[in-house]
Structure formats: structure tokens, C-alpha cells
Design an enzyme around this catalytic site. Structure first.
Site, PDB file in Angstrom:
ATOM      1  CE  LYS A 109      58.858  91.229  54.982  1.00 45.55           C
ATOM      2  NZ  LYS A 109      58.638  89.912  54.922  1.00 45.55           N
TER       3      LYS A 109
ATOM      4  CE  LYS B  78      57.641  90.811  60.335  1.00 43.21           C
ATOM      5  NZ  LYS B  78      57.580  89.367  59.973  1.00 43.21           N
TER       6      LYS B  78
HETATM    7  N1  C2G Z   1      60.152  81.890  52.628  1.00 42.87           N
HETATM    8  C1  C2G Z   1      60.612  80.733  52.107  1.00 42.87           C
HETATM    9  N2  C2G Z   1      60.871  80.869  50.484  1.00 42.87           N
HETATM   10  C2  C2G Z   1      60.582  81.862  50.065  1.00 42.87           C
HETATM   11  C3  C2G Z   1      59.830  83.183  50.687  1.00 42.87           C
HETATM   12  C4  C2G Z   1      59.710  82.837  52.121  1.00 42.87           C
HETATM   13  O1  C2G Z   1      61.065  79.596  52.314  1.00 42.87           O
HETATM   14  N3  C2G Z   1      60.665  81.942  48.492  1.00 42.87           N
HETATM   15  C5  C2G Z   1      60.199  81.591  54.220  1.00 42.87           C
HETATM   16  C6  C2G Z   1      61.016  82.873  54.862  1.00 42.87           C
HETATM   17  O2  C2G Z   1      62.438  81.869  54.895  1.00 42.87           O
HETATM   18  C7  C2G Z   1      60.494  82.483  56.237  1.00 42.87           C
HETATM   19  C8  C2G Z   1      58.849  82.641  55.883  1.00 42.87           C
HETATM   20  O3  C2G Z   1      58.819  81.975  54.570  1.00 42.87           O
HETATM   21  O4  C2G Z   1      60.742  81.599  57.015  1.00 42.87           O
HETATM   22  C9  C2G Z   1      58.108  83.550  56.028  1.00 42.87           C
HETATM   23  O5  C2G Z   1      58.771  84.684  55.193  1.00 42.87           O
HETATM   24  P1  C2G Z   1      58.116  86.215  55.445  1.00 42.87           P
HETATM   25  O6  C2G Z   1      56.752  86.107  55.317  1.00 42.87           O
HETATM   26  O7  C2G Z   1      58.942  87.172  54.417  1.00 42.87           O
HETATM   27  O8  C2G Z   1      58.488  86.549  56.915  1.00 42.87           O
HETATM   28  P2  C2G Z   1      59.665  87.191  57.590  1.00 42.87           P
HETATM   29  O9  C2G Z   1      59.449  88.600  57.127  1.00 42.87           O
HETATM   30  O10 C2G Z   1      60.887  86.886  57.269  1.00 42.87           O
HETATM   31  O11 C2G Z   1      59.345  87.324  59.052  1.00 42.87           O
HETATM   32  O12 C2G Z   1      60.300  86.509  63.618  1.00 42.87           O
HETATM   33  C10 C2G Z   1      60.449  86.128  62.250  1.00 42.87           C
HETATM   34  C11 C2G Z   1      60.110  87.247  61.301  1.00 42.87           C
HETATM   35  O13 C2G Z   1      58.548  87.302  61.781  1.00 42.87           O
HETATM   36  C12 C2G Z   1      60.020  86.481  59.945  1.00 42.87           C
END
Ligand code: C2G
Length: 166
Positions: free
Chosen positions: A50, A48
Site C-alpha cells: 500500500k 502490505k
Molecule cells: N474499514 C471499514 N469500512 C470501510 C473501509 C475500511 O470498516 N469502508 C475498516 C477495515 O475493515 C479495517 C479498517 O477500517 O478494519 C482499516 O482499513 P485499512 O486502512 O484499509 O487497513 P488494512 O489495510 O485493512 O490494514 O494488521 C491489519 C492491517 O494493518 C489492516
């Protein structure tokens, strides 16, 4: 096996766990009876683009400690969602609306919901503001008792109590 338990699933990295993640889990759990969280492994995060501060095992341990979370499973690849939905008899797939529309194809298997992200907080912003203050942005510090949870000889799932899929 079909049960009348309403299972919800979500996926993510969940690095530097914060109130945006908690609010997402709280709202997802309110949609059903059981919340499964698939935490991205370090290898999948690399795909990803990350680099999480905490390792997969440490992030999974933190997520498993959240009262809204009933089970933690590893997210190892993009295409596992459909199989997970069938394997865990999922009623609803939910994720933040930064992913709106990306997983609509799953609606042939279960409900798909995109929930508003919590504004003005993100793991990236936390890391950047700490970096600006000269804090280390490299991966995890060791446990003060010098117990490395990533010790391959430990059974890491001991740290998650009974919330990890067997
Ligand atoms: N999130 C949120 N509010 C934030 C930050 C994150 O609601 N201020 C939510 C994101 O929308 C997501 C979840 O928390 O639904 C996890 O975010 P991340 O850890 O950034 O995950 P991501 O990189 O988006 O990975 O297959 C799907 C991916 O693995 C999602």
C-alpha cells in the site's frame, strides 16, 4: 497489571480518513472503555503493498483526533498483535470483516470480533475518483503554514496530544 478497564485494539492504515473508519471506531469503542488504534507505518504499508496518501505521522495525528480513540501506536509488523494484546491487557481485538478469519488465532488471548465494513466507501475508491478528476494522488501536501509535521526535528508526538503510547 490487570485492571478492570476493558481495552479494545484494532489495526490499519486509515488513509484519507472517512466515515467508514469513524463507524468502525464508534462500534469498537462501544465494546469497552478504551480503544487503542495501531496505525500502519509507511514502511509496513510498503510490506502490505500500500502507498498511503498521508504519511504515518499525519495519519496517526488524524486518528488520534477521533473522539472514539484513546491511544495511537505504530503498527510495524504483522506479528506484533499478540505482544500488543498482552502489553496493553487487551480484552477484544476487532477489525473489519474483510479480514474475517485471518486473526482467529488471537482468540487464545482475547475476544476476536470482525465487524461489517461500511459499504461503498474506501480510501482506494476516494483516491481513484480524485485521480479521475485529475487531482494529485501523490503523497501529502504540506501544511499551509508550511509546518511540515514530518520534520524530523519536531517532536511529532506533540501533534497527538496525550494519545500516543509513551
Ligand atoms: N474499514 C471499514 N469500512 C470501510 C473501509 C475500511 O470498516 N469502508 C475498516 C477495515 O475493515 C479495517 C479498517 O477500517 O478494519 C482499516 O482499513 P485499512 O486502512 O484499509 O487497513 P488494512 O489495510 O485493512 O490494514 O494488521 C491489519 C492491517 O494493518 C489492516
Amino acid at each position: 497489571m490487570k485492571t478492570n478497564t476493558k481495552t479494545i485494539i484494532t489495526y490499519g492504515t486509515f488513509d484519507l480518513f472517512h466515515y467508514g473508519h469513524v463507524r468502525l471506531f464508534k462500534r469498537l469503542k462501544a465494546l469497552g472503555d478504551k480503544l487503542i488504534v495501531a496505525v500502519s507505518t509507511d514502511e509496513f504499508n510498503a510490506l502490505k503493498g500500500k502507498a498511503a496518501f498521508f504519511s504515518y505521522l499525519q495519519r496517526a495525528e488524524i486518528v488520534a483526533a477521533c473522539k472514539y480513540v484513546d491511544m495511537v501506536v505504530p503498527e510495524t509488523h504483522w506479528q506484533q498483535k499478540a505482544k500488543d494484546i498482552c502489553k496493553y491487557d487487551v480484552s477484544t481485538f476487532g477489525i473489519g470483516d474483510d479480514w474475517k478469519g485471518e486473526f482467529d488465532e488471537l482468540s487464545i488471548l482475547c475476544d476476536v470480533v470482525y465487524l461489517d465494513r461500511t459499504g461503498e466507501i474506501s480510501s482506494t475508491e476516494i483516491k481513484n475518483s480524485l485521480a479521475d478528476k485529475g487531482a494529485p494522488t501523490s503523497p501529502a501536501v504540506k501544511d499551509p503554514n508550511n509546518n511540515s509535521h514530518d520534520n524530523p526535528h519536531d517532536n511529532p508526538h506533540d501533534n497527538f496530544d496525550n494519545k500516543v503510547s509513551k
